[in-house]
Design a protein around this motif. Structure first.
Motif, PDB file in Angstrom:
ATOM      1  N   GLY A  45       9.296  43.585   3.932  1.00 24.10           N
ATOM      2  CA  GLY A  45       9.737  44.480   2.732  1.00 24.10           C
ATOM      3  C   GLY A  45      11.007  43.909   2.002  1.00 24.10           C
ATOM      4  O   GLY A  45      11.814  43.450   2.554  1.00 24.10           O
ATOM      5  N   LEU A  46      10.882  43.808   0.528  1.00 18.56           N
ATOM      6  CA  LEU A  46      12.362  43.403  -0.127  1.00 18.56           C
ATOM      7  C   LEU A  46      12.847  44.161  -0.922  1.00 18.56           C
ATOM      8  O   LEU A  46      13.800  44.090  -2.166  1.00 18.56           O
ATOM      9  CB  LEU A  46      11.827  42.168  -0.903  1.00 18.56           C
ATOM     10  CG  LEU A  46      11.073  42.175  -2.292  1.00 18.56           C
ATOM     11  CD1 LEU A  46      11.183  41.244  -2.751  1.00 18.56           C
ATOM     12  CD2 LEU A  46       9.594  42.388  -1.616  1.00 18.56           C
ATOM     13  N   THR A  47      12.959  45.610  -0.577  1.00 13.43           N
ATOM     14  CA  THR A  47      13.409  46.809  -1.435  1.00 13.43           C
ATOM     15  C   THR A  47      15.069  46.555  -1.805  1.00 13.43           C
ATOM     16  O   THR A  47      15.353  46.335  -2.924  1.00 13.43           O
ATOM     17  CB  THR A  47      13.250  48.131  -0.805  1.00 13.43           C
ATOM     18  OG1 THR A  47      11.822  48.209  -0.794  1.00 13.43           O
ATOM     19  CG2 THR A  47      13.773  49.114  -1.727  1.00 13.43           C
ATOM     20  N   GLY A  48      15.660  46.161  -0.733  1.00 12.59           N
ATOM     21  CA  GLY A  48      16.914  45.857  -0.956  1.00 12.59           C
ATOM     22  C   GLY A  48      17.374  44.554  -1.681  1.00 12.59           C
ATOM     23  O   GLY A  48      18.250  44.580  -2.424  1.00 12.59           O
ATOM     24  N   THR A  49      16.616  43.724  -1.440  1.00 19.05           N
ATOM     25  CA  THR A  49      16.685  42.499  -2.384  1.00 19.05           C
ATOM     26  C   THR A  49      16.542  42.548  -3.879  1.00 19.05           C
ATOM     27  O   THR A  49      17.234  42.331  -4.616  1.00 19.05           O
ATOM     28  CB  THR A  49      15.779  41.089  -2.017  1.00 19.05           C
ATOM     29  OG1 THR A  49      15.964  41.050  -0.329  1.00 19.05           O
ATOM     30  CG2 THR A  49      15.844  39.995  -2.678  1.00 19.05           C
ATOM     31  N   LEU A  50      15.541  43.461  -4.158  1.00 18.07           N
ATOM     32  CA  LEU A  50      15.303  43.810  -5.448  1.00 18.07           C
ATOM     33  C   LEU A  50      16.344  44.614  -6.079  1.00 18.07           C
ATOM     34  O   LEU A  50      16.625  44.529  -7.318  1.00 18.07           O
ATOM     35  CB  LEU A  50      13.754  44.816  -5.516  1.00 18.07           C
ATOM     36  CG  LEU A  50      12.479  43.896  -5.268  1.00 18.07           C
ATOM     37  CD1 LEU A  50      11.467  44.883  -5.012  1.00 18.07           C
ATOM     38  CD2 LEU A  50      12.315  42.927  -6.329  1.00 18.07           C
ATOM     39  N   MET A  51      16.935  45.635  -5.302  1.00 17.61           N
ATOM     40  CA  MET A  51      17.916  46.556  -6.043  1.00 17.61           C
ATOM     41  C   MET A  51      19.136  45.373  -6.032  1.00 17.61           C
ATOM     42  O   MET A  51      19.990  45.574  -7.118  1.00 17.61           O
ATOM     43  CB  MET A  51      18.265  47.469  -5.097  1.00 17.61           C
ATOM     44  CG  MET A  51      17.192  48.680  -4.751  1.00 17.61           C
ATOM     45  SD  MET A  51      17.418  50.060  -3.922  1.00 17.61           S
ATOM     46  CE  MET A  51      18.143  49.432  -2.523  1.00 17.61           C
ATOM     47  N   ALA A  52      19.596  44.558  -5.143  1.00 18.82           N
ATOM     48  CA  ALA A  52      20.589  43.698  -5.375  1.00 18.82           C
ATOM     49  C   ALA A  52      20.258  42.827  -6.696  1.00 18.82           C
ATOM     50  O   ALA A  52      21.446  42.511  -7.508  1.00 18.82           O
ATOM     51  CB  ALA A  52      20.807  42.673  -4.071  1.00 18.82           C
ATOM     52  N   ASN A  53      19.110  42.394  -6.892  1.00 13.52           N
ATOM     53  CA  ASN A  53      18.968  41.342  -7.973  1.00 13.52           C
ATOM     54  C   ASN A  53      18.931  42.286  -9.360  1.00 13.52           C
ATOM     55  O   ASN A  53      19.607  41.751 -10.292  1.00 13.52           O
ATOM     56  CB  ASN A  53      17.571  40.825  -7.966  1.00 13.52           C
ATOM     57  CG  ASN A  53      17.303  40.072  -8.890  1.00 13.52           C
ATOM     58  OD1 ASN A  53      17.961  38.879  -9.271  1.00 13.52           O
ATOM     59  ND2 ASN A  53      16.263  40.309  -9.809  1.00 13.52           N
ATOM     60  N   ALA A  54      18.612  43.380  -9.371  1.00 13.38           N
ATOM     61  CA  ALA A  54      18.685  44.279 -10.378  1.00 13.38           C
ATOM     62  C   ALA A  54      19.955  44.395 -10.929  1.00 13.38           C
ATOM     63  O   ALA A  54      20.525  44.257 -12.102  1.00 13.38           O
ATOM     64  CB  ALA A  54      17.931  45.517 -10.153  1.00 13.38           C
ATOM     65  N   ASP A  55      20.978  44.642  -9.792  1.00 14.80           N
ATOM     66  CA  ASP A  55      22.328  45.075 -10.074  1.00 14.80           C
ATOM     67  C   ASP A  55      23.080  43.322 -10.479  1.00 14.80           C
ATOM     68  O   ASP A  55      24.068  43.745 -11.516  1.00 14.80           O
ATOM     69  CB  ASP A  55      22.941  45.245  -8.537  1.00 14.80           C
ATOM     70  CG  ASP A  55      24.592  45.749  -8.836  1.00 14.80           C
ATOM     71  OD1 ASP A  55      24.892  46.417  -9.491  1.00 14.80           O
ATOM     72  OD2 ASP A  55      25.290  44.655  -8.174  1.00 14.80           O
TER      73      ASP A  55
END
Length: 66
Positions: A45-55
């Motif tokens: 899963g890449l939920t944390g990565t997606l959130m970091a990229n959005a930030d």
């Protein structure tokens, strides 16, 4: 529905890709900050990565407004 690869990041200027900062090529103010900008999905899963990229993309947009 898309999870990744719709408008991937690319260092090369190609149509339907995003610049490393998330800007959709050929536009002045369209930014992609979700999984569409990732070229592929990893096995985990890449939920944390997606959130970091959005930030990261959001912070770039805010800085560019100054």
């Amino acid at each position: 529905m898309h999870y990744a690869g719709t408008l991937p990041f690319s260092a090369i200027d190609k149509p339907l890709t995003t610049e490393p900062v998330g800007r959709l090529r050929g536009t002045g103010a369209v930014y992609v900050a979700d999984g569409a900008a990732f070229a592929y999905l990893p096995a985990k899963g890449l939920t944390g990565t997606l959130m970091a990229n959005a930030d990261r993309v959001g912070r770039f947009v805010v800085r560019s407004l100054d």
